[in-house]
Each structure stands twice: as structure tokens, then as C-alpha cells.
Design an enzyme around this catalytic site. Structure first.
Site: not given
Ligand code: NAD
Length: 251
Positions: A133, A146
Site C-alpha cells: 500500500s 495497517y
Molecule cells: P476487499 O475488502 O475488497 O477484499 C478483501 C479480500 O480479503 C476479500 O476477498 C475478503 O473476503 C478477504 N478476506 C478478508 N478477511 C479475510 C480473512 N480473515 N481470511 C481470508 N480472506 C480474508 O479489499 P481490497 O480493497 O480489495 O484490498 C485488498 C488488498 O489491497 C488488501 O491487502 C489491502 O490492504 C490492499 N490495498 C487496498 C487499497 C484500497 O484502496 N482498496 C489500497 C492499498 C492497498
């Protein structure tokens, strides 16, 4: 399709960025293993769409990661993507949330990697992609767990890169800014409460304030970057922390 015959495990791929990566890898011929939670019907639709298998383990538990890796079998591409967020001042930060964020966003990547590496090393090819991130490079208030987990994940990625460099296995992390996914949408209410702002203020004055393009990153943009990291042309990209944040961390 250059990923024909390759098996790719994407953690947290029932939603958001992970799903976009799973779709992008599948479109290049990879056999995808999906992980994460969701409605049964929606997951069934995804497994049919991608001709994928789905393993619903809780990756905040070491036993869950071990079950996932056993179920997935040897994987050629590992995307450690599953992650959660919690927004709170440090002194009020629920300790269970701290533990869960470190477990899922950092420790699960270690466990999945240690279990995936022997096969990758033996065949002298592999790709490990960690979803970090902008918060692996800079901090924001109220996201202590985080930010700590993502800085840790960036450091872990560098260590993997050094250890695996002579085995045809690369490890890189991708560092998005704000991507419009359920993870981002779900933190709006807490941020409204913590900072005393309206929904529009949270979107424009908090989330997009530091993102110079003033636009959210699209999940599919990250899917394409993950595909690129699997190409031969990316064989010398190792230990990189790839920003895709509209210029956030350039400032
Ligand atoms: P999201 O909430 O849309 O998806 C998260 C996924 O993780 C889902 O499939 C969920 O079922 C799964 N998950 C959650 N808890 C879990 C657990 N205990 N065991 C197994 N699976 C689990 O989130 P996203 O925005 O797609 O984020 C995905 C990654 O990208 C994360 O690591 C997040 O930190 C990172 N990220 C997101 C952003 C953003 O702006 N959305 C920015 C930077 C980094």
C-alpha cells in the site's frame, strides 16, 4: 496466453483488488485458486466464470493459511493480497483488531510464502506478489496497525527477493493509493466518526486529498501490473515496491 499451465493462488480474491488480479491472471491462461469470504452464490458464479477452485480459509489464523496452501497444492504464482483495515486513534485501538490486522496483512504472507517457496525453488521459476500500500511508504493518522503491517510487508518482500534471487523466483510488492473497493467504502463511516466529517468530505478531503490525480485507482489497473510482474520481461524486477497511487508518495 503466456500463463497457460501456471497455477496462481490469489489470497482475498472474492472481492476488490484480489478479484481483479485473479481475473487478469486467468485471462492470460493461469489456473486460479480463489480465497476469501462472500455469499455462496456469488462465489459459485466466480468459480464458474474463472474455472477456478475456491478455498474459504480464515487467513488470520496460521492453521487457515496452512489449510489453504495444502488445498491449493504447489503454486507457481502467489499473490498475498488478503487484508483488512481498522481506523482508530492508537490509545483507543482495539487490541484484537491490532492482532488481526498484523496476522492477516503481514503474518499470513510469511506463512503462505514459506509454504509456496520449496516448489518454486525446485522448478526454478516463481512469482511472489505482495499487496502492500502507499501505507508501506508513508503513514496516515489512525491507521497504526495497517501502516505497521504494510511497512513490514515491504520489508519482508525485500528479504524474499534477496533469498530467492538465484532461483528464478522474484518477489515484489505493489503499493496502491486509494482503490475503490469494499475495503475503502467500509472505512468511510469510521473516518466520518473519528474526524467528524461528512461522507463527501472523507472522500474528497481525506482519501483523494493526497492523491494528486484526484481519482481512485481502478482494481483492473492493479490486475494488469500483476500480470506484467509474471512476464519474462519482469524477471529482473525483484524486491521492488511499485507505487500505483496517482502520485501520492511522490509528494
Ligand atoms: P476487499 O475488502 O475488497 O477484499 C478483501 C479480500 O480479503 C476479500 O476477498 C475478503 O473476503 C478477504 N478476506 C478478508 N478477511 C479475510 C480473512 N480473515 N481470511 C481470508 N480472506 C480474508 O479489499 P481490497 O480493497 O480489495 O484490498 C485488498 C488488498 O489491497 C488488501 O491487502 C489491502 O490492504 C490492499 N490495498 C487496498 C487499497 C484500497 O484502496 N482498496 C489500497 C492499498 C492497498
Amino acid at each position: 496466453m503466456f500463463l497457460n499451465g501456471k497455477r496462481a493462488l490469489v489470497t482475498g480474491s472474492t472481492s476488490g483488488i484480489g478479484l481483479a488480479i485473479a481475473r487478469a491472471l486467468s485471462a492470460e491462461g493461469a489456473q486460479v485458486v480463489l480465497s476469501g469470504f462472500g455469499e455462496q452464490a456469488a462465489i459459485r458464479a466466480l468459480t464458474e466464470e474463472l474455472k477456478a477452485i475456491h478455498i474459504p480459509a480464515d487467513l488470520s489464523q496460521r492453521a487457515g493459511v496452512e489449510a489453504l496452501m495444502a488445498g491449493a497444492g504447489p503454486v507457481d504464482i502467489l499473490v498475498n493480497n488478503a487484508g483488512i483495515q481498522h481506523v482508530s486513534p492508537v490509545e483507543d485501538f482495539p487490541v484484537e483488531q491490532w492482532d488481526k490486522i498484523i496476522a492477516l496483512n503481514l503474518t499470513a504472507a510469511f506463512d503462505a510464502s514459506r509454504l509456496a517457496i520449496p516448489h518454486m525453488k525446485a522448478q526454478k521459476w516463481g512469482r511472489i506478489i505482495n499487496m502492500a500500500s502507499a501505507h508501506s511508504l508513508v503513514a496516515s493518522p489512525f491507521k497504526s496497525a495497517y501502516v505497521s503491517a504494510k511497512h513490514g510487508l515491504a520489508g519482508f518482500t525485500k528479504t524474499l527477493a534477496l533469498e530467492l534471487a538465484t532461483f528464478g523466483v522474484t518477489a515484489n510488492c505493489i503499493s496502491p493509493g486509494y482503490v475503490w473497493t469494499p475495503l475503502v467504502e467500509n472505512q468511510i463511516p469510521d473516518t466520518m466518526k473519528t474526524r467528524g466529517l461528512t461522507r463527501e468530505q472523507v472522500i474528497n478531503d481525506v482519501m483523494l486529498a493526497g492523491q494528486p490525480t484526484k481519482q481512485f485507482v481502478q482494481p483492473s489497473d492493479i490486475g494488469e501490473l500483476a500480470v506484467f510482474l509474471c512476464r519474462d520481461a519482469a524477471a529482473q524486477m525483484n524486491g521492488s515496491n511499485l507505487s500505483i497511487d496517482g502520485g501520492w508518495t511522490a509528494g
